[in-house]
Design an enzyme around this catalytic site. Structure first.
Site, PDB file in Angstrom:
ATOM      1  N   ASP A   1       2.540  11.284  -3.726  1.00 46.93           N
ATOM      2  CA  ASP A   1       1.361  10.561  -4.210  1.00 46.93           C
ATOM      3  C   ASP A   1       0.327  11.458  -4.884  1.00 46.93           C
ATOM      4  O   ASP A   1      -0.800  11.030  -5.116  1.00 46.93           O
ATOM      5  CB  ASP A   1       0.693   9.807  -3.060  1.00 46.93           C
TER       6      ASP A   1
ATOM      7  N   LYS B   1      -2.189  10.317  -7.523  1.00 47.46           N
ATOM      8  CA  LYS B   1      -3.360   9.481  -7.229  1.00 47.46           C
ATOM      9  C   LYS B   1      -4.659  10.233  -7.450  1.00 47.46           C
ATOM     10  O   LYS B   1      -5.728   9.624  -7.460  1.00 47.46           O
ATOM     11  CB  LYS B   1      -3.286   8.944  -5.798  1.00 47.46           C
TER      12      LYS B   1
ATOM     13  N   HIS C   1       0.195   6.583 -11.461  1.00 45.33           N
ATOM     14  CA  HIS C   1       0.156   7.766 -10.588  1.00 45.33           C
ATOM     15  C   HIS C   1       1.504   8.486 -10.460  1.00 45.33           C
ATOM     16  O   HIS C   1       1.518   9.717 -10.353  1.00 45.33           O
ATOM     17  CB  HIS C   1      -0.472   7.447  -9.222  1.00 45.33           C
TER      18      HIS C   1
ATOM     19  N   HIS D   1       9.374   6.923  -6.872  1.00 46.97           N
ATOM     20  CA  HIS D   1       9.261   6.343  -5.530  1.00 46.97           C
ATOM     21  C   HIS D   1       8.740   4.904  -5.517  1.00 46.97           C
ATOM     22  O   HIS D   1       8.814   4.238  -4.493  1.00 46.97           O
ATOM     23  CB  HIS D   1       8.442   7.246  -4.592  1.00 46.97           C
ATOM     24  N   HIS D   2       8.281   4.401  -6.657  1.00 46.08           N
ATOM     25  CA  HIS D   2       7.863   2.990  -6.740  1.00 46.08           C
ATOM     26  C   HIS D   2       8.819   2.136  -7.571  1.00 46.08           C
ATOM     27  O   HIS D   2       8.498   0.992  -7.913  1.00 46.08           O
ATOM     28  CB  HIS D   2       6.444   2.868  -7.282  1.00 46.08           C
TER      29      HIS D   2
END
Length: 178
Positions: free
Chosen positions: A47, A50, A75, A99-100
């Site tokens: 992450d 972000k 992000h 990862h998304h």
């Protein structure tokens, strides 16, 4: 990575929890030790992008507008750019970027589906989803582990890889996750 958690108090501890869960799931599905170690590093960094999203959006108590969600959706790309000079290893960069992604192809940033999504990113998706569900967020309270497992079961084959999700659920239900 710690700077991201400092920026968003709702994700405090998220990095370590996800790193632990991702490593355990990678081991459960038979990934080699060297790959497990890379997945742990990737989980810590997943992450980092972000940093490019404002606190107002990250900590917003209600639903995000389309414009706000579009900002959040960049992000993974920002994270990949940040990590590129530090990690020439493709696995880490793949996890940060993908990862998304969703098993059904409706994820972001690239709309990858099924086996197009790198295995390590699919592992991350399962454990990241579980940790997000079992943590308080500005827009909802945490779910119990049982409720979170029901959500994971509902997302098998849609958001999440079936084999990995079933393995993870089994680990949680049998107490092998500790």
């Amino acid at each position: 990575a710690n700077a991201i958690e400092a920026k968003d108090p709702y994700t405090e501890g998220h990095i370590e929890r996800v790193a632990h869960l991702a490593t355990r799931l990678a081991r459960e599905v038979g990934r080699p030790l060297a790959e497990q170690q890379l997945i742990r590093k990737a989980a810590i960094l997943h992450d980092v992008g972000k940093i490019g999203v404002s606190e107002e959006i990250l900590q917003k108590p209600g639903r995000l507008t389309k414009k706000e969600f579009d900002r959040v959706k960049i992000h993974p790309i920002v994270g990949e750019r940040i990590c590129q000079p530090l990690w020439q290893d493709g696995l880490i960069l793949q996890v940060v970027r993908h990862h998304h992604e969703r098993y059904d192809g409706k994820g972001y940033p690239d709309g990858l589906a099924v086996e197009e999504i790198p295995l390590a990113a699919r592992i991350m998706a399962v454990v990241d989803t579980y940790d997000a569900l079992t943590s308080d967020r500005p827009y909802r309270v945490r779910l119990s582990p049982e409720e979170a497992l029901r959500v994971l079961k509902d997302e098998v084959g849609r958001q999440l890889d079936p084999r990995l999700t079933i393995a993870f659920i089994s680990m949680v239900e049998t107490g092998r996750l500790c």
